[in-house]
Design a protein around this motif. Structure first.
Motif, mmCIF file in Angstrom:
data_model
loop_
_atom_site.group_PDB
_atom_site.id
_atom_site.type_symbol
_atom_site.label_atom_id
_atom_site.label_comp_id
_atom_site.label_asym_id
_atom_site.label_seq_id
_atom_site.Cartn_x
_atom_site.Cartn_y
_atom_site.Cartn_z
ATOM 1 N N UNK A 464 -7.104 100.464 52.704
ATOM 2 C CA UNK A 464 -8.419 100.878 52.187
ATOM 3 C C UNK A 464 -9.065 101.928 53.090
ATOM 4 N N UNK A 465 -9.035 101.691 54.423
ATOM 5 C CA UNK A 465 -9.662 102.634 55.343
ATOM 6 C C UNK A 465 -8.844 103.913 55.502
ATOM 7 N N UNK A 466 -7.605 103.894 55.013
ATOM 8 C CA UNK A 466 -6.825 105.128 54.957
ATOM 9 C C UNK A 466 -7.200 105.961 53.749
ATOM 10 N N UNK A 467 -7.542 105.271 52.644
ATOM 11 C CA UNK A 467 -7.948 105.960 51.415
ATOM 12 C C UNK A 467 -9.434 106.338 51.456
ATOM 13 N N UNK A 468 -10.240 105.432 52.011
ATOM 14 C CA UNK A 468 -11.688 105.655 52.077
ATOM 15 C C UNK A 468 -12.164 105.412 53.505
ATOM 16 N N UNK A 469 -11.962 106.394 54.400
ATOM 17 C CA UNK A 469 -12.282 106.201 55.826
ATOM 18 C C UNK A 469 -13.740 106.451 56.198
#
Length: 486
Positions: A464-469
């Motif tokens: 998730x934090x790779x897609x929406x950091x």
């Protein structure tokens, strides 16, 4: 006497409320533990979990505040506050994976959780200090519990041997750090970072302070696990309990790099060209040696140890870039590294059963057939460690590399990219073992619910934090502004 004291400003104790709470929680765990039956020692762990939640909530209230107290030796700002929040999150995860693991290792003792808390206090002091002596106090407060934790399983010869190596190396490097402080005091007449800046502004560059810069970097180099102070890491990571290894590989490293960042940016800012040259060499050597040596490892904990050394090299790029992007990307990288590295070590705990430690490539053989979900999650962590999209590790490396590019460190960036490609080989040795080889044994894997939950949540965050950091990036940028207000 009263007249003398009336001229001394009373310190703002509100700045250290989180540290006081952490100390109370650690002492409370030690006081309660003797009254808890051995089969219910997890109660101490649950108390620690509650403690980290309380600390997180209390510290969250310091966002946006700026306090400098204790005679300008201690500060609370967005940088220190965000890092303290990071420590609580990382420690919460470590305690969660320790609950069942310590039972398997027959070392389920309350002292373990108290030592984690006391080490955290040292880290909190390190990220808030504005005085070199305070840094040393924080460093030793953190390091002493770590030496004990590394040899926590006393009946294990490998654990006690690794703890001794860690201790001896720590004592040696601690002396180097103290000598750097002594040289600074000898030239400046003070150990406060603001006094170092003022002295340099008035008197210019002093060669002895240049030596002090090198010695201070060496003193923090042990916990950073940067070359040439990395020799302890593979042995300690392999010999220590896996939950302790997960902790040591992430949290003390972040504390030490953060301390180096503040010392260089707030105390030796006029020495930027000098410490950039030092960090350039250290970063390059750390990335090269860490990644190349990891290629020949067959023990997963040792492999991840050398991987951890390599990642220290990437993190140093954030400091030497000496720009706002570099600092904010470094703080983002801290969170990314926490999720993916602790997640990878948790998979080793996942495979721990009876007489099988779960830390060799053979233990991962055929895992995709025995537990497809665990194998997939491990691949996610490995992809993130290698910096492959769409993971949080990719965003972290992209930001760090962008900062180095902006600062003009082109050759270092080339080295970073090449070593990242090398890392793909040894990370995918684990993936190949899981997917292309037959299982080494047919014994059913029965991990604890807490371990299952931890790897699942960490894997989700890694994606998730790779897609929406944006949330972590915004937090990192808020922290970085502390050093670029003018």
């Amino acid at each position: 006497m009263n007249t003398i004291l009336s001229g001394i400003p009373f310190p703002d104790v509100s700045a250290i409320i989180p540290e006081i709470i952490a100390l109370i929680i650690g002492c409370l765990i030690l006081l309660v533990d003797p009254f808890i039956p051995r089969e219910k020692k997890n109660i101490s762990g649950y108390l620690a979990l509650v403690g980290y939640v309380v600390l997180f909530v209390v510290t969250l209230g310091y966002i946006g505040k700026s306090i400098v107290t204790f005679f300008d030796m201690y500060s609370v700002d967005n940088f220190s506050t965000v890092l303290k929040l990071f420590f609580y999150v990382a420690n919460f995860v470590v305690v969660l994976i320790s609950l069942r693991y310590l039972e398997i290792e027959k070392a389920n003792l309350g002292e373990y959780y108290a030592l984690l808390m006391f080490a955290t206090i040292g880290m909190m002091v390190m990220v808030s200090s504005k005085d070199l002596i305070m840094y040393y106090i924080g460093l030793e407060t953190m390091a002493i519990p770590l030496y004990v934790l590394a040899g926590f399983i006393r009946m294990d010869e490998k654990a006690t041997e690794s703890a001794l190596k860690y201790l001896l190396m720590g004592v040696f490097v601690s002396a180097i750090f103290l000598y750097g402080i002594a040289l600074t005091y000898g030239v400046v007449g003070s150990t406060k970072l603001m006094d170092v800046v003022r002295f340099t502004y008035i008197n210019g560059i002093n060669p002895i302070l240049f030596v002090a810069i090198i010695l201070i970097a060496c003193g923090l180099g042990l916990e950073i696990a940067m070359v040439p102070f990395h020799f302890w890491a593979p042995d300690v990571y392999e010999g220590a309990p896996t939950s302790v290894t997960a902790f040591i590989s992430v949290v003390p490293k972040v504390a030490a790099i953060s301390a180096l960042l503040r010392i260089y940016f707030e105390g030796f800012i006029f020495f930027v060209p000098y410490w950039q040259e030092i960090l350039w060499l250290l970063s390059a050597l750390t990335m090269i040696i860490g990644n190349v040596t990891a290629v020949v490892q067959t023990n997963v904990k040792r492999m991840l140890a050398y991987s951890s050394i390599a990642h220290a090299g990437y993190m140093l790029m954030g400091i030497l870039s000496a720009n706002e992007l570099g600092v904010s990307s470094l703080i983002y990288y801290f969170f990314a590294y926490c999720f993916m590295n602790i997640g990878a070590f948790t998979l080793v705990i996942y495979l721990r059963r009876k007489d099988i430690i779960g830390d060799t490539l053979d233990d991962f053989r055929g895992l995709a057939k025995r537990d497809p979900m665990a194998a997939l999650i491990m691949v996610i962590f490995l992809l993130s460690l290698a910096g492959i999209p769409p993971t949080v590790g990719f965003v972290g490396k992209f930001l760090i590399f962008s900062a180095a590019l902006k600062a003009g460190f082109y050759w270092l960036l080339v080295i970073a990219v090449i070593t990242s490609v090398i890392s793909l080989y040894y990370y995918f040795k684990i993936a190949r073992s899981m997917y292309l080889e037959e299982p080494a044994d047919v014994e059913e894997i029965k991990p604890a619910l807490s371990v299952k939950l931890t790897i699942f949540v960490l894997a989700i965050l890694t994606i998730i934090l790779g897609i929406y950091p944006s949330p972590i990036i915004n937090l990192a940028e808020l922290s970085a502004k502390v050093f670029f207000r003018y």
